[in-house]
Design an enzyme around this catalytic site. Structure first.
Site, PDB file in Angstrom:
ATOM      1  N   ASP A 191     -40.828 -45.129  23.264  1.00 35.85           N
ATOM      2  CA  ASP A 191     -39.754 -46.095  23.103  1.00 35.85           C
ATOM      3  C   ASP A 191     -38.439 -45.329  23.008  1.00 35.85           C
ATOM      4  OD1 ASP A 191     -40.077 -45.000  20.631  1.00 35.85           O
ATOM      5  OD2 ASP A 191     -40.397 -46.880  19.563  1.00 35.85           O
TER       6      ASP A 191
ATOM      7  N   ALA B 268     -82.995 -19.853  19.677  1.00 37.46           N
ATOM      8  CA  ALA B 268     -81.998 -19.004  20.320  1.00 37.46           C
ATOM      9  C   ALA B 268     -80.979 -19.828  21.094  1.00 37.46           C
ATOM     10  CB  ALA B 268     -82.678 -18.006  21.253  1.00 37.46           C
TER      11      ALA B 268
ATOM     12  N   ASP C 124     -45.873 -53.105  18.583  1.00 37.85           N
ATOM     13  CA  ASP C 124     -46.453 -51.933  19.245  1.00 37.85           C
ATOM     14  C   ASP C 124     -47.919 -51.705  18.894  1.00 37.85           C
ATOM     15  OD1 ASP C 124     -44.024 -51.170  20.482  1.00 37.85           O
ATOM     16  OD2 ASP C 124     -43.344 -50.300  18.599  1.00 37.85           O
TER      17      ASP C 124
END
Length: 923
Positions: free
Chosen positions: A341, A295, A607
């Site tokens: 950026d 349950a 990056d």
């Protein structure tokens, strides 16, 4: 031709990592590299290849695929599903057990497929190296594979070629596209004999870097670094050492899973002795414990979360964002800071002429002639020059390329020392000199000025344009009497000043509205760019960012981690200018140290490390590099900042919907647990109101489709008016538990239990009466358990509609606005009816057909459950305003932005005017 160094240098006996200074004088560098202008001998190159290794980026060995796949099978929720499957199989429900096993496998394969991105960023880096290059060996031009370049090789650099290693120009001039490393689209000029006074190596006028491209000019360069020792290799190393951490949702799901596991196992273990004390037999008590465990295990939770996130991924893909990891959808929703950026994300990535002083027609004539770019449909060349040619065309002063080149008598290309270019053109039989360049270079050569301007006034205009963040060019001309000048020195003198041109890469028109949306949502936006600070600050101002500070890269380098943490913890938004990969990485780390959830945008090779370190890396799909796209978790197919705002809204909606179906699933635990408590606490006098198989039928059958439909729920009104969710705030909150257990669960349990007893008492049952297979009340008992099952199902319908909103009323979102939920509820009713009335299913699940009056009792259940929750939400709306904040980071609108400088730039600018050192020069 003068030859520097010997043609046959002695062998290089130094260690592979021995450093040289590539910025030292050419003669000293060639001596330190043991090479010469005519390059290495083939024998020496082969020896150095053995010593230094191939010019390749090494791949770090990742986790074996079988181990990565195996981890998906031991996730906490997967372990709970294993328990549920074992219980189902142990209870004889082979079909349900096998179904759960299929769910486990599908979830594991899907998660493995989504997150198998370990080495892709470094593999993408290697694609920036050309396959073959030309070098000088034994004094001859020879082609060699780029991977076999060695330190000391002399490269032949030509237009259109990609640079294969870090090198120093020793002859010639090259125009280089550095965008892969710096993220900026402006071309730069590298000249062998330029004076190198740059603060950082990336800005050196004599150095070339692996992964960049030569778009104009030619020359010779000596290789000083290869493979992992190049700038590209250093970035690859940064990317490899940055490991992805759990997203907020992954962390919360893991916590929820362990919480559920602890509650389920704890409840079963704790109530086992309680059942024995209440007089149950060991077998009955064990059955009771298993019932509690089943349950409390929400078997459908993991697939529901996965499918809800997958739906979010599909939705975002249709709106311009491709998500590589499912959990990234939710991470966007919890974002508190966006680091973006400038070029191509906030702007159009297309230079435009914004303002012209002086005579616009004459200015257009000059820029149309003084150019080398192709102005045609497939324009090629310097983006600034393309913008100037388009300006001339807009004023009907364009000159066809064939005519321009035919009438040109001389061309003096732009170089970094002169900071200008000039042409000598035959205009109607008269030679005329046309000049454009940096104002500080052109204005001193002007001897004649327009009637309405003086030299001081023009210089003041230059300062004003530069202070607005524009790239400023000066244009001039003169008539060349006598023989046309053939060299720059004789041509570029005694000029007549014509005007100034201010250029800007303009903001995308949709970005200001997106900025307002994220500000309203309480999200800060920092700009991190390799461009000039004042240019970036002007763009920030135009799009509505409250970037009231500009911090240059040198200052960031000199800051301690604690100072940077403190700077980023202060209110407001910042423009970081002239940044490097390490700076972006430090900024991401500092923000995360401050407890922020960081979305970092990027498009270049430089990056990649920061994209991997941020909570969510956002790469550009059109203008970005493969490296950035591989390192990121979200790719914008339109390179548009506005799509990030769309993603944040979608992420918030997905997380809200995860909470909604968690609420929906948790609410049913109470009416499923209460029957077993009644059975145990009564010592068996009250028979089990619900069987284990009926619980499994609810958890994996009736509740699944409505839960999935809640995962597709439209956004609740005011979604983007809220502040960001705290990083530590979980999926499960006190408010959610209050609604799920204390309200929806208790109301459902009372209704369900009442229905169970009504059916039993109507048949003449009393506590302790036998209800076994041979007892007269056995059929009534089966109807009573069926009544419990039907009651839970009907209460689920009310819970599903209550869970659609956390704060707003159902009327505000519309009863029928989620048609998938309506279909799910219909399926739930049909599925429950099949279990109740179909004889084959009755035998499996122990159900019995309900009489019409019994069904009538369950009809009000959904309304009662929904109404109780609606009253609670109405009470909350009256007591307090909707939680949230508006305009938390609205822009200050400051025109004069303070610039935080390093010691070298400490001199203050005059009030209201830019520092002369910040003027934007053409590159």
């Amino acid at each position: 031709m003068h030859i520097i160094g010997s043609a046959h240098p002695p062998p290089d006996r130094r260690e592979p990592d021995a450093a040289v200074d590539p910025r030292e004088p050419i003669a000293a560098l060639l001596r330190d590299l043991r090479t010469g202008y005519d390059g290495l001998t083939a024998r020496e190159a082969a020896r150095r290849l053995d010593l230094y290794g191939l010019n390749e980026l090494p791949l770090r060995r990742g986790t074996p695929w079988w181990a990565a796949l195996g981890r998906q099978f031991v996730h906490p929720l997967a372990l709970l599903l294993w328990v549920a499957a074992a219980l189902a199989l142990g209870s004889g429900a082979a079909a349900l057990g096998n179904a759960i096993l299929v769910v486990i496998v599908l979830n594991a394969v899907l998660a493995f497929w989504q997150e198998n991105q370990a080495e892709h960023a470094v593999r993408a880096l290697s694609r920036f190296l050309p396959d073959q290059v030309c070098v000088v060996r034994d004094g001859e031009r020879v082609p060699v594979p780029a991977s076999r370049l060695v330190r000391g090789d002399v490269l032949l650099i030509e237009e259109g070629e990609r640079i294969p290693a870090d090198a120093r120009l020793i002859a010639g001039t090259a125009e280089v596209d550095m965008s892969a490393l710096t993220g900026e689209s402006a071309l730069v000029v590298r000249t062998a004999d330029d004076a190198d006074t740059a603060d950082r190596s990336l800005d050196s006028p004599v150095l070339l870097f692996s992964g960049t491209a030569c778009v104009g000019g030619s020359g010779r360069a000596v290789v000083h670094s290869t493979g992992v020792h190049t700038e590209l290799g250093r970035i690859a190393a940064l990317s490899q050492h940055v490991h992805r951490e759990e997203s907020p949702l992954e962390h919360q799901v893991r916590r929820v899973a362990w919480l559920i596991a602890a509650v389920a196992v704890g409840a079963g273990a704790a109530f086992l002795p309680l059942g024995l004390l209440a007089g149950l037999s060991l077998g009955a008590a064990f059955l009771f414990a298993i019932g509690l465990l089943v349950a409390n295990v929400p078997e459908g939770l993991l697939p529901t979360i996965t499918l809800a996130l997958a739906a979010g991924v599909r939705s975002m893909a249709g709106r311009g964002a491709v998500v590589k990891r499912l959990s990234a959808v939710e991470t966007l929703g919890s974002t508190t800071v966006i680091c973006t950026d400038k070029t191509g994300t906030l702007t159009m990535n297309a230079m435009r002429v914004i303002e012209v002083t002086g005579n616009p027609g004459d200015t257009a004539d000059i820029v149309a002639r003084c150019a080398t770019a192709d102005p045609g449909e497939h324009a090629g060349g310097d983006p600034m020059e393309i913008a100037l040619l388009r300006y001339a065309a807009d004023r009907d002063r364009a000159v066809p390329m064939a005519r321009r080149d035919t009438e040109r008598l001389a061309l003096n290309d732009f170089d970094a020392q002169r900071k200008m270019m000039s042409t000598v053109d035959d205009i109607g039989g008269t030679a005329r000199v046309h000049v454009k360049g940096a104002p500080e270079a052109v204005l001193p050569r002007c001897t004649r000025w327009p009637r309405d301007a003086t030299a001081d006034q023009v210089r003041a205009q230059v300062d004003e344009l530069a202070g607005r963040g524009l790239r400023v060019l000066a244009v001039a001309r003169r008539r060349a009497d006598g023989a046309p000048p053939r060299d720059a020195e004789s041509a570029e003198q005694d000029l007549t000043f014509v005007g100034l041109v201010g250029l800007l890469d303009p903001p995308r028109p949709e970005v200001p509205a997106a900025v307002r949306a994220v500000h309203t949502a309480g999200i800060r936006v920092h700009v991190i760019t390799g461009d000039n600070g004042r240019t970036a600050a002007e763009i920030a101002r135009q799009v509505g960012l409250g970037a009231d500070r500009v911090v240059d890269g040198n200052t960031v380098d000199e800051m301690s981690d604690e100072r940077l943490d403190g700077l980023l913890a202060e209110p407001g938004e910042i423009v970081f200018a002239r940044t490097t990969p390490e700076m972006k990485l430090r900024i991401a780390d500092a923000l995360r140290q401050n407890g922020e959830v960081v979305a970092m945008t990027g498009d270049g090779v430089n990056d990649a490390p920061a994209l991997r370190r941020a909570d969510i890396g956002v790469a550009m799909g059109r203008g970005g590099t493969d490296v950035a796209r591989e390192a990121a978790t979200l790719i914008l197919t339109d390179d548009n900042f506005a799509t990030i705002a769309v993603g944040i809204e979608e992420g918030r909606r997905v997380f809200d919907n995860v909470r909604k179906f968690v609420l929906y699933i948790f609410a049913h635990a109470v009416p499923e647990v209460v029957p077993f408590l009644l059975f145990a606490l009564s010592g068996g006098a009250i028979p089990l109101p619900l069987t284990v198989l009926q619980i499994l039928a609810i958890d994996l059958g009736t509740e699944t489709l409505p839960a999935l439909a809640l995962g597709r729920e439209p956004a609740e009104p005011g979604l983007m008016d809220r502040p960001p969710r705290p990083r530590r705030e979980g999926v499960i909150t006190r408010w959610l538990l209050l609604r799920a257990w204390a309200l929806l669960g208790v109301v459902s349990a009372v209704l369900v239990t009442a229905g169970f007893f009504v059916v039993l008492f109507a048949a003449g049952w009393h506590p302790g009466a036998p209800v076994g297979p041979d007892a007269p009340l056995h059929h009534a008992y089966m109807q009573a358990t069926t009544m419990t099952f039907a009651g839970i199902v009907t209460c689920q319908l009310g819970t599903a509609f209550a869970a659609r909103t956390e704060w707003a009323s159902l009327r505000s979102v519309g009863l029928t606005s989620n048609r998938l939920l309506l279909a799910g509820c219909l399926f739930e009713i049909v599925f429950a009816a099949a279990l109740i009335y179909a004889p084959p299913l009755q035998a499996v699940f122990g159900t019995a057909a309900l009489e019409p009056w019994m069904v009538a009792i369950t009809l009000p259940f959904p309304v009662v459950v929904w109404a109780a929750d609606e009253l609670l939400r109405r009470h909350r709306r009256r007591r307090a305003p909707r939680p949230g904040t508006r305009g938390a980071f609205l822009p200050v609108g400051s025109a004069a932005l303070p610039v935080i400088r390093g010691p070298a730039e400490a001199r203050p600018a005059a009030p209201g005017r830019p520092n002369p050192g910040d003027r934007i020069r053409p590159q």
